[in-house]
Design a protein around this motif. Sequence first.
Motif, short mmCIF file in Angstrom:
data_model
loop_
_atom_site.label_atom_id
_atom_site.label_comp_id
_atom_site.label_asym_id
_atom_site.label_seq_id
_atom_site.Cartn_x
_atom_site.Cartn_y
_atom_site.Cartn_z
N GLN A 194 8.88 0.62 13.23
CA GLN A 194 8.85 -0.80 13.61
C GLN A 194 7.76 -1.55 12.85
O GLN A 194 7.98 -2.65 12.36
N GLU A 195 6.58 -0.95 12.74
CA GLU A 195 5.48 -1.58 12.01
C GLU A 195 5.84 -1.74 10.53
O GLU A 195 5.57 -2.78 9.92
N ARG A 196 6.46 -0.72 9.95
CA ARG A 196 6.86 -0.80 8.55
C ARG A 196 7.90 -1.91 8.35
O ARG A 196 7.85 -2.68 7.40
N TYR A 197 8.85 -1.98 9.29
CA TYR A 197 9.88 -3.02 9.22
C TYR A 197 9.23 -4.41 9.29
O TYR A 197 9.54 -5.29 8.48
N LEU A 198 8.32 -4.61 10.24
CA LEU A 198 7.66 -5.91 10.38
C LEU A 198 6.83 -6.26 9.14
O LEU A 198 6.81 -7.41 8.70
N GLY B 144 5.31 -9.49 5.58
CA GLY B 144 4.27 -9.38 4.57
C GLY B 144 2.88 -9.17 5.16
O GLY B 144 1.89 -9.20 4.44
N PHE B 145 2.79 -8.97 6.46
CA PHE B 145 1.50 -8.68 7.10
C PHE B 145 1.75 -7.88 8.36
O PHE B 145 2.87 -7.81 8.86
N LEU B 146 0.71 -7.29 8.89
CA LEU B 146 0.76 -6.56 10.16
C LEU B 146 -0.37 -7.04 11.04
O LEU B 146 -1.46 -7.34 10.55
N VAL B 147 -0.12 -7.07 12.32
CA VAL B 147 -1.18 -7.33 13.29
C VAL B 147 -1.56 -5.97 13.88
O VAL B 147 -0.71 -5.26 14.40
N VAL B 148 -2.84 -5.62 13.75
CA VAL B 148 -3.34 -4.37 14.30
C VAL B 148 -4.19 -4.73 15.51
O VAL B 148 -5.33 -5.18 15.36
N PRO B 149 -3.62 -4.58 16.72
CA PRO B 149 -4.35 -4.98 17.92
C PRO B 149 -5.70 -4.25 18.04
O PRO B 149 -5.81 -3.06 17.74
N ASN B 150 -6.70 -4.99 18.45
CA ASN B 150 -8.04 -4.46 18.71
C ASN B 150 -8.70 -3.81 17.48
O ASN B 150 -9.57 -2.95 17.63
N TYR C 43 -3.21 2.39 7.78
CA TYR C 43 -2.14 1.51 7.31
C TYR C 43 -2.23 1.30 5.80
O TYR C 43 -1.22 1.33 5.10
N LEU C 44 -3.45 1.08 5.31
CA LEU C 44 -3.64 0.89 3.87
C LEU C 44 -3.24 2.15 3.10
O LEU C 44 -2.59 2.07 2.06
N GLU C 45 -3.62 3.31 3.63
CA GLU C 45 -3.25 4.57 2.98
C GLU C 45 -1.74 4.75 2.94
O GLU C 45 -1.19 5.20 1.93
N LYS C 46 -1.07 4.40 4.01
CA LYS C 46 0.39 4.55 4.07
C LYS C 46 1.08 3.59 3.09
O LYS C 46 2.04 3.95 2.43
N LEU C 47 0.57 2.36 3.02
CA LEU C 47 1.19 1.34 2.17
C LEU C 47 0.79 1.46 0.70
O LEU C 47 1.60 1.20 -0.19
#
Length: 100
Positions: A4-8, A13-19, A72-76
């Motif tokens: 889901q995060e990858r899809y969003l 073009g961005f992700l929200v990483v809560p907290n 997330y940066l490592e994955k992307l």
Amino acid sequence: MTEQERYLFDLQGFLVVPNALSRATIDRLNFTMDAKIAESWPIDMRTHRFVGLLRWDSVYRSLIDNPSVVPYLEKLLGEQFRLDHDYSDIIRAGKGPIGT
């Protein structure tokens, strides 16, 4: 990173990483930025670019390897990602520098 995060990310073009940041960190980032704006930016100026934020305060340097964001940066980007440059563009209400 979930499917889901990858899809969003792919969709928006961005992700929200809560907290990812504490309230205290956000407050310190805002306080520092507000102080820089007040000391170097005329009240009637509509746009300004600050370069070299990492020299302002260690709180800005702590954003580089935030443990909530690094996976997330490592994955992307892969494990050998790097920071190329740092800057902040401030655009006050109204038309921006590119006619938006």
